[in-house]
Design an enzyme around this catalytic site. Structure first.
Site, PDB file in Angstrom:
ATOM      1  CG  ASP A 173       7.239 -28.012 -39.567  1.00  0.00           C
ATOM      2  OD1 ASP A 173       6.993 -29.195 -39.876  1.00  0.00           O
ATOM      3  OD2 ASP A 173       7.977 -27.695 -38.619  1.00  0.00           O
TER       4      ASP A 173
ATOM      5  CG  ASP B  36      10.379 -34.072 -36.768  1.00  0.00           C
ATOM      6  OD1 ASP B  36      10.306 -34.193 -38.016  1.00  0.00           O
ATOM      7  OD2 ASP B  36      10.221 -32.999 -36.173  1.00  0.00           O
TER       8      ASP B  36
END
Ligand SMILES: *[C@@H]1O[C@H](CO)[C@@H](O)[C@H](O)[C@H]1NC(C)=O
Ligand SMILES: *[C@@H]1O[C@H](CO)[C@@H](O)[C@H](O)[C@H]1NC(C)=O
Ligand SMILES: *[C@@H]1O[C@H](CO)[C@@H](O)[C@H](O)[C@H]1NC(C)=O
Ligand SMILES: *[C@@H]1O[C@H](CO)[C@@H](O)[C@H](O)[C@H]1NC(C)=O
Length: 413
Positions: free
Chosen positions: A223, A161
């Site tokens: 997301d 990430d």
């Protein structure tokens, strides 16, 4: 050769180079399929108050068993990926990450061995900052140690990430982490969130030729969350971004629209058909995120529809091209295998209706690159029925029900 021909030939080879300059670690030759914890379980570290959303060893082993016993593995689902929130709050005295002692009491090598004993593959998560997005220890300052730790644990896939760092750091960190992964000599699929942070946190244009040279897959967009509007928004994004993304997409390197949320009780059956069909047409990774014990019979048959999986896992790995048939209906077209002889590919056509009204449309498959003069036979992917044979001139008229998709595969006759 005249100068025009020389230019044309040069341009051709430049294009070719552009397309094949993907990360060359031999991995992810087709888009990864599997399960990932985040979409449904999210952080999952509050097991006392939320036992049904607990990210722990028992959950991971149960997903492994479901994959093994209930047909998912045979359908191609392979990677089981633990996302954020798996570690202790502190590294050990050697600077190594430590799995949460209560939730992962036997450690990660134990889970990894169990996964491998079933012929499946193991994925984990970290962040390039010194903390993860959920404030667990991150890899900044520890890239070498962490890559080695993941390799020792038998990790096959790492999602990295990009929270909490500057743009310039992102642009070096992902390359550097990739070098450390390579140095472990363990084949590890490398999933980067790099372009997402460049575009949506730092408002810059991602350098996709760089990203695709260093990562096996990469997140482009926000997301997913467990609701239909999120899926609709993702589908629209990939439609708009097609012309940028398709060039950097193929065996070894994939644009990643995030997890499937089928099985989370947030999509109707027809909305589930849309998410899975569009992802298959995009050659996107197919990563489930749900409680595997709550998947309905219908959802399971959809997820294990081998004609659909064949589109998603086609070895050519071409991203379907979207066409607006009308304002309301997008037609996605994808060329794939098998071929008739060495000339005539198969094609899939997905007519996607994101709106709450039925629409009847007409299209001529022959206008989208089909060439077999002997025509094509048309299969409905959801029923497996062969509907009719068409020539290159024939049109198909079809009603696309509200929030649904019609998906046909055409094989050359
Ligand atoms: C490391 O990189 C080299 C050169 O790109 C590649 O051939 C090799 O497969 C990579 N190894 C691993 C384990 O990723
Ligand atoms: C992470 O970096 C920040 C800023 O450089 C620093 O204040 C913080 O103490 C660091 N946190 C950890 C866990 O190392
Ligand atoms: C399509 O053509 C094939 C080959 O000629 C034939 O076997 C098949 O029955 C035809 N299908 C339909 C639905 O007409
Ligand atoms: C829309 O299509 C569905 C499925 O074909 C059908 O059941 C429904 O009656 C149609 N709705 C309208 C308003 O035409």
């Amino acid at each position: 050769m005249n100068s025009f021909k020389v230019l044309f030939t040069l341009a051709f080879f430049v294009c070719l180079l552009e397309r094949v300059k993907l990360l060359d670690n031999g991995l992810a030759r087709t888009p990864p399929m599997g399960w990932m914890s985040w979409g449904y379980y999210m952080c999952g570290d509050n097991c006392l108050d939320q036992p049904h959303k607990c990210l722990d060893e028992e959950l991971i082993l149960s997903v492994v068993d479901t994959f093994y016993n209930d047909g998912y593995q045979e359908a191609g689902y392979e990677y089981i990926v633990i996302d954020d929130c798996w570690s202790e709050r502190e590294r050990d005295s050697d600077g190594r990450l430590v799995p949460d002692r209560n939730r992962f009491p036997h450690g990660m090598k134990f889970i990894s061995d169990y996964i491998h004993s079933k012929g499946l593959k193991f994925g984990m998560y970290t962040n390039v900052a010194n903390i993860t997005c959920m404030h667990y220890p991150g890899s900044r300052g520890y890239f070498g140690i962490d890559a080695m730790t993941f390799a020792e644990w038998g990790v096959d896939y790492i999602k990295v990430d990009g929270c909490f760092v500057e743009e310039s750091f992102l642009n070096t960190a992902y390359i550097k982490f990739g070098h450390y992964l390579n140095k472990t000599e363990r084949p590890i699929v490398y999933s980067c969130s790099w372009p997402y942070y460049i575009e949506f946190k730092h408002n810059k244009t991602p350098d996709y030729s760089k990203v695709s040279a260093h990562c096996n897959l990469w997140r482009n967009y926000h997301d997913v969350y467990t609701s239909w509007p999120s899926v609709r928004d993702i589908v629209n994004h990939y439609k708009m971004a097609y012309s940028t993304l398709y060039q950097h997409h193929g065996p070894g390197g994939w644009n990643d629209p995030d997890m499937l949320i089928i099985g989370t009780e947030s999509l109707t059956e027809s909305q589930s058909r849309i998410q899975l069909s569009v992802f298959a047409m995009l050659s996107a990774p197919l990563l489930l995120s749900c409680d595997m014990t709550k998947i309905t019979e219908y959802e399971r048959s959809l997820l294990q529809n081998l004609d659909l999986i064949a589109i998603a896992q086609d070895p050519l790995g071409i991203m379907a091209q979207p066409y607006e048939l009308t304002y309301f209906i997008t037609l996605w077209v994808k060329k794939h295998l098998p071929m008739k002889g060495d000339k005539y590919h198969s094609f899939s056509f997905a007519l996607v209706n994101l709106y709450r009204r039925n629409f009847t449309v007409s299209f001529t498959p022959g206008s989208y690159g089909l060439q077999s003069k002997d025509g094509y036979t048309v299969m409905d992917v959801f029923t497996g029925n062969y509907l009719r044979n068409i020539t290159l001139e024939d049109s198909i008229i079809v009603t696309v029900p509200f929030e649904d998709v019609i998906l046909y595969t055409l094989y050359a006759l």
